[in-house]
Design an enzyme around this catalytic site. Sequence first.
Site, PDB file in Angstrom:
ATOM      1  N   LYS A 183       6.084  -5.894 -29.333  1.00  0.00           N
ATOM      2  CA  LYS A 183       6.751  -7.240 -29.186  1.00  0.00           C
ATOM      3  C   LYS A 183       8.270  -7.071 -28.821  1.00  0.00           C
ATOM      4  O   LYS A 183       8.938  -7.689 -27.841  1.00  0.00           O
ATOM      5  CB  LYS A 183       6.520  -8.353 -30.235  1.00  0.00           C
ATOM      6  CG  LYS A 183       7.003  -9.626 -29.979  1.00  0.00           C
ATOM      7  CD  LYS A 183       6.733 -10.563 -31.255  1.00  0.00           C
ATOM      8  CE  LYS A 183       7.671 -11.827 -31.080  1.00  0.00           C
ATOM      9  NZ  LYS A 183       7.577 -12.909 -31.977  1.00  0.00           N
ATOM     10  N   GLU A 189       8.167   3.691 -34.480  1.00  0.00           N
ATOM     11  CA  GLU A 189       6.940   4.588 -34.469  1.00  0.00           C
ATOM     12  C   GLU A 189       6.330   4.582 -32.841  1.00  0.00           C
ATOM     13  O   GLU A 189       5.984   5.353 -32.208  1.00  0.00           O
ATOM     14  CB  GLU A 189       5.848   3.950 -35.181  1.00  0.00           C
ATOM     15  CG  GLU A 189       5.973   4.433 -36.818  1.00  0.00           C
ATOM     16  CD  GLU A 189       6.531   2.933 -37.533  1.00  0.00           C
ATOM     17  OE1 GLU A 189       7.628   2.219 -36.689  1.00  0.00           O
ATOM     18  OE2 GLU A 189       6.450   2.441 -38.621  1.00  0.00           O
ATOM     19  N   GLY A 242       3.674 -11.242 -33.931  1.00  0.00           N
ATOM     20  CA  GLY A 242       3.018  -9.991 -33.730  1.00  0.00           C
ATOM     21  C   GLY A 242       1.245  -9.971 -34.271  1.00  0.00           C
ATOM     22  O   GLY A 242       0.609  -9.557 -33.426  1.00  0.00           O
ATOM     23  N   ARG A 243       1.261 -10.413 -35.313  1.00  0.00           N
ATOM     24  CA  ARG A 243      -0.338 -10.649 -36.045  1.00  0.00           C
ATOM     25  C   ARG A 243      -0.783 -11.905 -35.357  1.00  0.00           C
ATOM     26  O   ARG A 243      -2.066 -11.731 -35.801  1.00  0.00           O
ATOM     27  CB  ARG A 243      -0.042 -10.715 -37.570  1.00  0.00           C
ATOM     28  CG  ARG A 243       0.811 -12.003 -38.001  1.00  0.00           C
ATOM     29  CD  ARG A 243       1.056 -11.706 -39.481  1.00  0.00           C
ATOM     30  NE  ARG A 243       2.081 -12.770 -39.842  1.00  0.00           N
ATOM     31  CZ  ARG A 243       3.429 -12.552 -39.699  1.00  0.00           C
ATOM     32  NH1 ARG A 243       3.937 -11.832 -39.284  1.00  0.00           N
ATOM     33  NH2 ARG A 243       4.053 -13.815 -40.175  1.00  0.00           N
ATOM     34  N   GLU A 328       0.930 -10.624 -44.346  1.00  0.00           N
ATOM     35  CA  GLU A 328       2.263 -10.491 -43.904  1.00  0.00           C
ATOM     36  C   GLU A 328       2.462 -12.036 -43.703  1.00  0.00           C
ATOM     37  O   GLU A 328       3.892 -12.409 -43.643  1.00  0.00           O
ATOM     38  CB  GLU A 328       2.222  -9.778 -42.267  1.00  0.00           C
ATOM     39  CG  GLU A 328       3.656  -9.778 -42.076  1.00  0.00           C
ATOM     40  CD  GLU A 328       3.717  -8.472 -40.877  1.00  0.00           C
ATOM     41  OE1 GLU A 328       3.792  -7.375 -41.009  1.00  0.00           O
ATOM     42  OE2 GLU A 328       3.629  -8.800 -39.819  1.00  0.00           O
ATOM     43  N   HIS A 359     -22.063   0.402 -52.823  1.00  0.00           N
ATOM     44  CA  HIS A 359     -22.095   1.554 -53.432  1.00  0.00           C
ATOM     45  C   HIS A 359     -20.947   2.184 -53.874  1.00  0.00           C
ATOM     46  O   HIS A 359     -20.874   3.223 -54.102  1.00  0.00           O
ATOM     47  CB  HIS A 359     -22.948   2.460 -52.205  1.00  0.00           C
ATOM     48  CG  HIS A 359     -24.243   2.010 -52.065  1.00  0.00           C
ATOM     49  ND1 HIS A 359     -25.366   2.249 -52.810  1.00  0.00           N
ATOM     50  CD2 HIS A 359     -24.764   1.261 -51.179  1.00  0.00           C
ATOM     51  CE1 HIS A 359     -26.557   1.501 -52.451  1.00  0.00           C
ATOM     52  NE2 HIS A 359     -26.169   1.065 -51.363  1.00  0.00           N
ATOM     53  N   LYS A 469      12.382  -0.271 -43.325  1.00  0.00           N
ATOM     54  CA  LYS A 469      12.384   0.109 -42.131  1.00  0.00           C
ATOM     55  C   LYS A 469      14.071   0.762 -41.682  1.00  0.00           C
ATOM     56  O   LYS A 469      14.220   1.669 -41.540  1.00  0.00           O
ATOM     57  CB  LYS A 469      12.293  -0.875 -40.802  1.00  0.00           C
ATOM     58  CG  LYS A 469      10.923  -0.967 -40.594  1.00  0.00           C
ATOM     59  CD  LYS A 469      10.731  -2.242 -39.455  1.00  0.00           C
ATOM     60  CE  LYS A 469       9.572  -2.979 -39.407  1.00  0.00           C
ATOM     61  NZ  LYS A 469       9.674  -4.072 -38.262  1.00  0.00           N
TER      62      LYS A 469
HETATM   63  O1  F6P Z   1       6.853  -4.082 -39.468  1.00  0.00           O
HETATM   64  C1  F6P Z   1       5.890  -5.316 -39.246  1.00  0.00           C
HETATM   65  C2  F6P Z   1       6.076  -5.751 -37.604  1.00  0.00           C
HETATM   66  O2  F6P Z   1       7.196  -6.268 -37.323  1.00  0.00           O
HETATM   67  C3  F6P Z   1       4.746  -6.793 -37.402  1.00  0.00           C
HETATM   68  O3  F6P Z   1       4.992  -7.981 -37.594  1.00  0.00           O
HETATM   69  C4  F6P Z   1       4.654  -6.253 -35.862  1.00  0.00           C
HETATM   70  O4  F6P Z   1       3.304  -6.700 -35.772  1.00  0.00           O
HETATM   71  C5  F6P Z   1       4.788  -4.847 -35.922  1.00  0.00           C
HETATM   72  O5  F6P Z   1       5.681  -4.523 -36.826  1.00  0.00           O
HETATM   73  C6  F6P Z   1       4.884  -4.271 -34.782  1.00  0.00           C
HETATM   74  O6  F6P Z   1       6.209  -4.913 -33.862  1.00  0.00           O
HETATM   75  P1  F6P Z   1       6.427  -4.685 -32.675  1.00  0.00           P
HETATM   76  O7  F6P Z   1       5.250  -5.446 -31.711  1.00  0.00           O
HETATM   77  O8  F6P Z   1       7.723  -5.458 -32.200  1.00  0.00           O
HETATM   78  O9  F6P Z   1       6.466  -3.270 -32.192  1.00  0.00           O
END
Ligand code: F6P
Length: 496
Positions: A183, A189, A242-243, A328, A359, A469
Amino acid sequence: MPDWSRIEALPSPTLTELFDQDGDRLSRFSLDVAGLHFDFSKTHLTADAVVAFTALAEEAGLAKRRDALFAGEHVNVTEDRPVTHTEERGEGAPELVAAAKRCHERERALIDAIEGGAMGDVRHILHVGIGGSALGPDLLVDALGREEKRYDVAVCSNVDGVQLEDAFARFDPHATLLVVASKTFTTTETLLNAGSVLAWMTDHGVADPYGRVIALTAAPDKAVEWGVDETRVLPFNEGVGGRYSLWSSIGFPAALGLGWGAFEELLEGAAEMDRHFRLTALEKSAPALAAFADLYYTQVRHCETRAPFAYDVRLRLLPPYLQQLEMESNGKGTTLDGKPVGRPTAAITWGGVGTDAQHAVFQLLHQGTHLVPVEFIAVIEGGDTLGEEHHRQLLLNAFAQGAALMKGKASEDGARNYPGDRPSSTILLDQLTPRTLGALIAFYEHRVFVNGTLLGINSFDQFGVELGKEMAKAAAKGGGDFDPSTTDLIKRAGLD
Ligand code: F6P
């Protein structure tokens, strides 16, 4: 401020007593929406509790806030913007719906072009993203993509290179499409992973690696700056959290892999749940009743966790998806007006897959000292072709577990005593289709919203993830003001 005392003062008969007292209990607490059957009768909800929660919802301004959500008002107050995931599926403020449609049309055109061969040989999709930019698409492809094998999809989220190397081992770099989902287009990462995929392509002689990249983002300028051709940037509205983003271009691997028709059905299923939530009285609203039960357990019974179990391997990624959605969104300590919330907020969501979980962790659910509201999610029509017996056993196990948790079994011998009176709810899908999965996910989104509203918190920001972060970024640059323990760990790993 909503008055919780009437909820806290409610009597708490056992589940068995509740069934004995009310012959209509099952019909009162079960309902059908969009191909989904909800059974909340094995929770401790009572007619009085629903009345009390409805009054609380009124005090908390739920109807107003729900209308504001669908009207595109700035309900995300801390970030001063609207929340627009329902517009992605055609429900909400007309101008935002129109904007989302334009984005979907662009996405569809690119999918048609890829299908028509515009990007050459495409058999493998390497989707790079994390959090909401990975969990949703991964769930969709895993749940619905078993029969549709047009593309082999790998979702790589972790910065741990092992995950990428697993995908590299399977994929042909010349037939791979790199999908960068972010987003913000700033996530460390994701950008590191995307760069490594490009390097892998280059190392294997792909002439124009950037020509094989598609970006899914609410920050198109950043994607272009990073090197993606503007024609292959699929934008979405910044109001899509994002979620909550699988409905937007973030769902691209599902839309490409399952076909546009299937993706549209997913959106329609979600829209049907949106309409149910928007137009149904709270006592007949699936998201509201589920949230009332959640709140009863967190606020009155002091349950710290809740556990959804998917009794269907196709839905194995639902519990991790819900972990982000619920924790979140509602794992907050501050009210909408910036005050300490003063009561427990989101339960910790855990869970797993049945029957495996029986189990492993069900011992604690039946006899442990923690009270854990359990949720069974099952599908009447099975996904296997091995004959009826597997699916019959699977469903009967889910139902029997719910019955056993509620009924218990008395024994003089403590080790063999089952106290019972342990709550569960059941969600039964007729079939697992894009439409029912869309409705199911939208149900969870609205349930989260009701929980958040009654707690007076903003379910749509996530500032809690930022500090860690920032500190990791500082450490990566060789800086950071760390305590002795952390400094020692960095040194031991040879990272100083
Ligand atoms: O660190 C959490 C977050 O901001 C989430 O809310 C989001 O889904 C994820 O990181 C990834 O963010 P982006 O889509 O901006 O890479």
